[in-house]
Design a protein around this motif. Structure first.
Motif, PDB file in Angstrom:
ATOM      1  N   SER A 195       0.791  -1.084  -0.069  1.00 55.30           N
ATOM      2  CA  SER A 195      -0.104   0.042  -0.011  1.00 55.30           C
ATOM      3  C   SER A 195       0.945   1.229   0.084  1.00 55.30           C
ATOM      4  CB  SER A 195      -0.875   0.009   1.306  1.00 55.30           C
ATOM      5  OG  SER A 195      -1.845   1.028   0.985  1.00 55.30           O
ATOM      6  N   LYS A 196       0.305   2.444   0.226  1.00 53.59           N
ATOM      7  CA  LYS A 196       1.000   3.721   0.198  1.00 53.59           C
ATOM      8  C   LYS A 196       0.416   4.338   1.588  1.00 53.59           C
ATOM      9  CE  LYS A 196       2.759   3.634  -3.934  1.00 53.59           C
ATOM     10  NZ  LYS A 196       4.303   3.297  -4.087  1.00 53.59           N
ATOM     11  N   LEU A 197       1.550   5.015   2.110  1.00 51.12           N
ATOM     12  CA  LEU A 197       1.414   5.836   3.082  1.00 51.12           C
ATOM     13  C   LEU A 197       1.300   7.526   2.900  1.00 51.12           C
ATOM     14  CD1 LEU A 197       0.372   5.502   6.215  1.00 51.12           C
ATOM     15  CD2 LEU A 197       2.831   5.833   6.884  1.00 51.12           C
ATOM     16  N   PHE A 198       0.252   8.106   3.110  1.00 53.86           N
ATOM     17  CA  PHE A 198       0.135   9.428   2.512  1.00 53.86           C
ATOM     18  C   PHE A 198       0.506  10.565   3.720  1.00 53.86           C
ATOM     19  CE2 PHE A 198      -2.044   6.994  -0.477  1.00 53.86           C
ATOM     20  CZ  PHE A 198      -1.792   7.335  -1.650  1.00 53.86           C
ATOM     21  N   TYR A 199       1.441  11.195   3.586  1.00 56.92           N
ATOM     22  CA  TYR A 199       1.734  12.070   4.594  1.00 56.92           C
ATOM     23  C   TYR A 199       1.060  13.578   4.342  1.00 56.92           C
ATOM     24  CZ  TYR A 199       4.836   9.041   7.314  1.00 56.92           C
ATOM     25  OH  TYR A 199       5.349   8.186   7.987  1.00 56.92           O
ATOM     26  N   LEU A 200       0.038  13.979   5.002  1.00 55.70           N
ATOM     27  CA  LEU A 200      -0.492  15.044   4.616  1.00 55.70           C
ATOM     28  C   LEU A 200      -0.443  16.343   5.793  1.00 55.70           C
ATOM     29  CD1 LEU A 200      -3.972  13.542   3.712  1.00 55.70           C
ATOM     30  CD2 LEU A 200      -1.920  14.001   2.333  1.00 55.70           C
ATOM     31  N   ARG A 201      -0.608  17.572   5.546  1.00 56.37           N
ATOM     32  CA  ARG A 201      -0.656  18.559   6.526  1.00 56.37           C
ATOM     33  C   ARG A 201      -1.979  19.456   6.483  1.00 56.37           C
ATOM     34  NH1 ARG A 201       3.236  23.627   4.740  1.00 56.37           N
ATOM     35  NH2 ARG A 201       2.451  24.295   2.931  1.00 56.37           N
ATOM     36  N   TYR A 202      -2.547  19.659   7.631  1.00 56.88           N
ATOM     37  CA  TYR A 202      -3.607  20.326   7.904  1.00 56.88           C
ATOM     38  C   TYR A 202      -3.404  21.701   8.423  1.00 56.88           C
ATOM     39  CZ  TYR A 202      -6.373  15.813   7.576  1.00 56.88           C
ATOM     40  OH  TYR A 202      -6.928  14.705   7.152  1.00 56.88           O
ATOM     41  N   LYS A 203      -3.921  22.951   8.125  1.00 54.59           N
ATOM     42  CA  LYS A 203      -3.501  24.043   8.653  1.00 54.59           C
ATOM     43  C   LYS A 203      -4.329  24.254  10.009  1.00 54.59           C
ATOM     44  CE  LYS A 203      -2.764  28.066   6.413  1.00 54.59           C
ATOM     45  NZ  LYS A 203      -2.872  29.182   5.372  1.00 54.59           N
ATOM     46  N   ILE A 204      -3.715  24.964  10.913  1.00 50.73           N
ATOM     47  CA  ILE A 204      -4.371  25.239  12.293  1.00 50.73           C
ATOM     48  C   ILE A 204      -5.228  26.497  12.125  1.00 50.73           C
ATOM     49  CG2 ILE A 204      -4.054  25.792  14.492  1.00 50.73           C
ATOM     50  CD1 ILE A 204      -3.065  22.997  13.862  1.00 50.73           C
ATOM     51  N   GLU A 205      -6.248  26.413  12.537  1.00 49.98           N
ATOM     52  CA  GLU A 205      -7.287  27.261  12.313  1.00 49.98           C
ATOM     53  C   GLU A 205      -6.832  28.572  12.900  1.00 49.98           C
ATOM     54  OE1 GLU A 205     -12.172  27.893  12.489  1.00 49.98           O
ATOM     55  OE2 GLU A 205     -11.166  27.118  14.207  1.00 49.98           O
ATOM     56  N   GLY A 206      -7.001  29.845  12.248  1.00 48.64           N
ATOM     57  CA  GLY A 206      -6.652  31.195  12.664  1.00 48.64           C
ATOM     58  C   GLY A 206      -5.068  31.383  12.516  1.00 48.64           C
ATOM     59  N   SER A 207      -4.489  30.511  11.924  1.00 43.91           N
ATOM     60  CA  SER A 207      -2.870  30.617  11.656  1.00 43.91           C
ATOM     61  C   SER A 207      -2.529  30.674  10.319  1.00 43.91           C
ATOM     62  CB  SER A 207      -2.017  29.710  12.853  1.00 43.91           C
ATOM     63  OG  SER A 207      -0.634  29.662  12.341  1.00 43.91           O
ATOM     64  N   ASP A 208      -1.499  31.567   9.963  1.00 40.99           N
ATOM     65  CA  ASP A 208      -1.021  31.334   8.490  1.00 40.99           C
ATOM     66  C   ASP A 208       0.168  30.266   8.379  1.00 40.99           C
ATOM     67  OD1 ASP A 208      -2.717  33.391   7.875  1.00 40.99           O
ATOM     68  OD2 ASP A 208      -1.433  34.984   8.376  1.00 40.99           O
ATOM     69  N   ASP A 209       0.837  30.172   9.434  1.00 39.93           N
ATOM     70  CA  ASP A 209       1.956  29.363   9.064  1.00 39.93           C
ATOM     71  C   ASP A 209       2.050  27.999  10.265  1.00 39.93           C
ATOM     72  OD1 ASP A 209       2.339  30.682  11.582  1.00 39.93           O
ATOM     73  OD2 ASP A 209       4.423  31.687  10.977  1.00 39.93           O
ATOM     74  N   GLU A 210       1.002  27.692  10.685  1.00 38.85           N
ATOM     75  CA  GLU A 210       1.156  26.596  11.712  1.00 38.85           C
ATOM     76  C   GLU A 210       0.247  25.380  11.371  1.00 38.85           C
ATOM     77  OE1 GLU A 210       0.439  25.645  16.502  1.00 38.85           O
ATOM     78  OE2 GLU A 210      -0.253  27.308  15.688  1.00 38.85           O
ATOM     79  N   TRP A 211       0.894  24.358  11.128  1.00 42.45           N
ATOM     80  CA  TRP A 211       0.379  23.266  10.355  1.00 42.45           C
ATOM     81  C   TRP A 211       0.502  21.867  11.636  1.00 42.45           C
ATOM     82  CZ3 TRP A 211      -1.501  23.915   5.247  1.00 42.45           C
ATOM     83  CH2 TRP A 211      -1.048  24.831   4.855  1.00 42.45           C
ATOM     84  N   ASN A 213       0.722  17.712  10.875  1.00 40.04           N
ATOM     85  CA  ASN A 213       0.843  16.485   9.759  1.00 40.04           C
ATOM     86  C   ASN A 213       0.258  15.220  10.470  1.00 40.04           C
ATOM     87  OD1 ASN A 213       2.361  18.531   8.477  1.00 40.04           O
ATOM     88  ND2 ASN A 213       4.428  17.762   9.221  1.00 40.04           N
ATOM     89  N   ILE A 214      -0.398  14.565   9.386  1.00 33.52           N
ATOM     90  CA  ILE A 214      -0.888  13.223   9.643  1.00 33.52           C
ATOM     91  C   ILE A 214      -0.373  12.255   8.664  1.00 33.52           C
ATOM     92  CG2 ILE A 214      -2.953  14.212  10.930  1.00 33.52           C
ATOM     93  CD1 ILE A 214      -3.549  12.563   7.637  1.00 33.52           C
ATOM     94  N   ALA A 215      -0.601  11.024   8.942  1.00 34.92           N
ATOM     95  CA  ALA A 215      -0.386   9.915   7.934  1.00 34.92           C
ATOM     96  C   ALA A 215      -1.555   8.947   7.818  1.00 34.92           C
ATOM     97  CB  ALA A 215       0.869   9.120   8.513  1.00 34.92           C
ATOM     98  N   THR A 216      -2.002   8.772   6.499  1.00 36.29           N
ATOM     99  CA  THR A 216      -2.919   8.016   6.294  1.00 36.29           C
ATOM    100  C   THR A 216      -2.763   7.056   5.028  1.00 36.29           C
ATOM    101  OG1 THR A 216      -5.364   7.875   6.018  1.00 36.29           O
ATOM    102  CG2 THR A 216      -4.303   9.725   4.986  1.00 36.29           C
ATOM    103  N   THR A 217      -3.421   5.830   5.086  1.00 38.48           N
ATOM    104  CA  THR A 217      -3.280   4.977   3.968  1.00 38.48           C
ATOM    105  C   THR A 217      -4.687   5.246   2.925  1.00 38.48           C
ATOM    106  OG1 THR A 217      -4.455   3.144   5.253  1.00 38.48           O
ATOM    107  CG2 THR A 217      -2.217   3.215   5.084  1.00 38.48           C
ATOM    108  N   ARG A 218      -5.600   5.974   3.580  1.00 37.41           N
ATOM    109  CA  ARG A 218      -6.988   6.187   2.660  1.00 37.41           C
ATOM    110  C   ARG A 218      -7.087   7.758   2.955  1.00 37.41           C
ATOM    111  NH1 ARG A 218     -11.549   3.358   5.397  1.00 37.41           N
ATOM    112  NH2 ARG A 218     -12.322   3.398   3.380  1.00 37.41           N
ATOM    113  N   PRO A 219      -6.364   8.441   1.962  1.00 38.82           N
ATOM    114  CA  PRO A 219      -6.733   9.989   1.850  1.00 38.82           C
ATOM    115  C   PRO A 219      -8.131  10.401   1.348  1.00 38.82           C
ATOM    116  CG  PRO A 219      -5.251   9.053  -0.118  1.00 38.82           C
ATOM    117  CD  PRO A 219      -5.477   8.211   0.867  1.00 38.82           C
ATOM    118  N   GLU A 220      -8.780   9.391   0.805  1.00 40.61           N
ATOM    119  CA  GLU A 220     -10.092   9.855   0.248  1.00 40.61           C
ATOM    120  C   GLU A 220     -11.183  10.035   1.268  1.00 40.61           C
ATOM    121  OE1 GLU A 220      -9.896   5.391   0.318  1.00 40.61           O
ATOM    122  OE2 GLU A 220      -8.870   6.884  -0.131  1.00 40.61           O
ATOM    123  N   THR A 221     -10.697   9.505   2.304  1.00 40.41           N
ATOM    124  CA  THR A 221     -11.665   9.597   3.731  1.00 40.41           C
ATOM    125  C   THR A 221     -11.474  11.074   4.501  1.00 40.41           C
ATOM    126  OG1 THR A 221     -10.146   8.365   5.084  1.00 40.41           O
ATOM    127  CG2 THR A 221     -11.729   7.209   3.801  1.00 40.41           C
TER     128      THR A 221
END
Length: 680
Positions: A195-211, A213-221
């Motif tokens: 399979s593949k492990l996708f590393y993604l970043r989510y922005k922190i609400e109210g911030s321009d430069d704070e994130w 990061n999560i890892a998931t095998t199911r990015p569609e979810t």
């Protein structure tokens, strides 16, 4: 009548099987004899004989024929299972080939097609079992959709529902997007896949430069995410307490929660939570009162709740969303990853965890006595190593999802009218009631197989005389599906164990150790083997290489041993017949003190072989019993004693010649009797 020079199985098999069945020699009626009952593990009505069936049913036949030889009233009950998912898939496939969609038919119209298909194609395997020589009582042939059997199944549902052991509720279940039905946990098997492990970043609400990061095998979810979860002991993320994150692409604000469920060592230590599409996420969602957003429809395509990629298949979306996340700056990297994926046991489709309203059977009350009776050996497992497997499952058992979104099967006996619910063996008489569309899990009908095939819940002579059964022969792969549940049903509904012994057959593998399957092309057709080598030779060969608890490594060459053994035995019979006078076999009292050393020796070897043979069969060591008989017949009797006896046959001492003939016949008759269960 002279015996032909060479043995031709084709001249014997069909001829004698017809004589046996015409004379009703396999039929069983209740009487005063000690009963011995075996129920066949009902093969799917869609099935054809494969190597596993052949091994399983040959073992059953050995047990049943031996019981008859002991003078017992042997009752071997045959039949087939309606196999909801498998059969419905076959019917849908046939309709599609005829240009008909299931969705264009009413339930009644579809069932007409299903019955027509079943009558035309079903039951082939039963005729093949006759070719195997199976000595079933064919008058008792049953089918899990027969009227009387149907009534037994409905009776079970109503009884358990009335007692509160069957209930309806919304739970996270396993969903088969291909068959479009719920599955129980036991109908899902797991395979390691690349399979593949996708590393993604989510922005922190109210911030321009704070994130984060999560890892998931199911990015569609991610389109159904409602939180990000972090272990409270993880010092890396203390600053995120009380904050919220923004889901990539759809900009939904979700809370960041903390729970010690999260493994700090996996991925980034931050876990995205999708309560509608993961059982563990669902439990976390309930605990933290998270929103549940279902983004998939029944066929595994994204629905309108996903907002993006609506109507597209989940796996197509996985690739598309990865590209879009990358172009939008949310994708950090992709790594190769091996993980376990759940597949449908019936369709081989990748299952989807899904929140769904289903019917469940509460297992706690049913499972406790079923565990006790196996652990204390009231029901004995052979080999006993499977007790640990059984114990682990029962001790960790979950409620059984028994409803299936199909039309072929036992329709759930529940009717709805506005807010009212009615459960009964017969439909309500008033108008306005609508029956539940779902059918019961196939295993919900087969767990009462030893009971219902003998007439339960009615009080019948068969049930009184032939229940409980004695021995069950089955594969270890259905220890949970079938064996455990039959024990539960027998103890709950009859207050008796359904059988005393369970023999778990070996798995037949090819000479390279791979499990035999038609899809791999490494599994021969048993019927073709019968035609080439003869049924007896195949039966003997298979059982000689099938040790208890160990998988069978099979190759065609091994069948030569069985065929040679049949020819050796045939030639021994022919030789002795040629050396018996027209007056027949002399009636001689064989006294060990009065016979010569060769006769003393062979009779002592014969007695030892008989003891060994019975010792092994009493302990379900079918290969050891066969080897004892084989070694005595081939080596002691044919290669040694017959050669010595020839000197007596052709000598001048008529008394000695008659003694040698009598001893030879005694040995041969014993050989043929003990060979009968294996090579009838």
């Amino acid at each position: 009548m002279a015996i032909s020079k060479t043995y031709d199985p084709s001249e014997s098999e069909d001829k004698w099987y017809k004589i046996w069945t015409d004379q009703g020699l396999f039929n069983s009626e209740p009487d005063d004899r000690e009963s011995y009952t075996v129920v066949i593990p009902p093969p799917n009505v869609t099935g054809v004989l494969h190597m596993g069936h052949m091994l399983n049913n040959t073992i059953q036949d050995v047990l049943v024929r031996r019981a008859r030889m002991f003078g017992k009233n042997a009752c071997w009950v045959p039949g087939t299972d309606h196999a909801s998912i498998a059969t419905e898939a076959k019917v849908v496939q046939k309709l599609r080939a005829d240009g008909i969609k299931k969705g264009d038919l009413s339930r009644e119209e579809f069932l007409e097609h299903a019955w027509e298909w079943t009558h035309k194609h079903g039951g082939v395997i039963l005729s093949q079992l006759k070719k195997l020589g199976a000595s079933c009582d064919w008058n008792r042939t049953n089918f899990t959709m027969n009227d009387n059997y149907y009534k037994s199944v409905i009776n079970v549902f109503c009884d358990l529902h009335q007692k509160g052991l069957i209930y309806r509720g919304e739970r996270m279940i396993n969903w088969d997007p291909q068959a479009k039905t719920a599955l129980s946990d036991e109908e899902v098997f797991y395979k390691e896949v690349n399979s593949k492990l996708f590393y993604l970043r989510y922005k922190i609400e109210g911030s321009d430069d704070e994130w984060v990061n999560i890892a998931t095998t199911r990015p569609e979810t991610i389109l159904g995410d409602t939180a990000i979860c972090i272990n409270p002991e993880d010092e890396r993320y203390i600053s995120l307490k009380g904050k919220r994150a923004i889901v990539p692409l759809i900009n939904r604000s979700i809370p960041i929660i903390f729970d010690d469920y999260v493994d700090m060592e996996f991925g980034t230590g931050c876990l995205k939570i999708t309560p509608a599409h993961d059982p563990n996420d669902y439990e976390l969602g309930k605990k933290h009162q998270l929103e549940v957003i279902n983004i998939l429809d029944s066929s595994g395509c994204l629905n309108k709740n996903a907002k993006l990629f609506v109507g597209q298949d989940r796996f197509d979306v996985r690739k598309s969303i990865a590209d879009e996340l990358d172009s939008s700056g949310y994708l950090i990297r992709i790594e190769d990853h091996i993980n376990k994926i759940g597949f449908s046991e019936r369709t081989d489709a990748i299952i989807e965890p899904r929140l769904s309203l289903q019917w469940f059977c509460s297992m706690e009350k049913l499972s406790i006595p079923a565990l006790e009776n196996v652990i204390n050996d009231t029901v004995q497992f052979h080999p006993p190593k499977f007790k640990n497997t059984y114990r682990h499952w029962v001790e960790n058992i979950r409620d059984w999802c028994i409803s299936r979104q199909l039309w072929w099967g036992h329709q759930i006996p529940v009717w709805y009218k506005d807010e009212e619910i009615y459960c009964g063996k017969n439909p309500p008489t008033e108008e306005g009631w609508v029956q539940d569309e779902d059918v019961l899990d196939t295993w919900f009908s087969s767990w009462i197989w030893p009971l219902a095939t003998l007439g339960w819940p009615n009080k019948t002579k068969d049930l009184d005389r032939f229940y409980p059964t004695q021995d069950l022969v089955t594969g270890p792969d259905i220890i949970f599906f079938w064996v455990a549940r039959m024990i539960m049903a027998g103890l709950y509904f009859k207050d008796e164990i359904p059988f005393s012994n369970v023999y778990f057959t070996s798995i037949i593998r090819d000479e390279h150790g791979k499990k035999m399957s038609k899809s791999l092309g490494n599994s021969p057709d048993p019927i073709e083997l019968f035609e080439q080598y003869g049924v007896d030779a195949v039966r003997v060969s298979i059982l000689m290489i099938a040790p208890q608890g160990t998988d069978v490594l099979f190759s065609i060459d091994r069948l030569e041993q069985g065929r040679n053994f049949m020819n050796k035995t045939w030639n021994a019979c022919r030789f002795l017949q040629m050396n018996i006078s027209e007056n027949g076999i002399p009636d001689i009292d064989i006294d060990h003190k009065k016979i010569d050393l060769p006769e003393q020796w062979i009779l002592s070897r014969l007695e030892k072989m008989v003891r060994d043979y019975n010792y092994h069969l009493d302990r379900f060591r079918f290969n050891e019993a066969a080897k004892s008989l084989y070694d005595f017949t081939w080596n002691d009797f044919c290669d040694w004693y017959v050669e010595i006896a020839k000197l007596s046959f052709y000598g001048k001492d008529l008394q000695r010649a008659d003694t040698a003939r009598s001893v030879s016949i005694k040995c041969l008759q014993t050989i043929l009797k003990l060979l009968h269960p294996y090579a009838p």
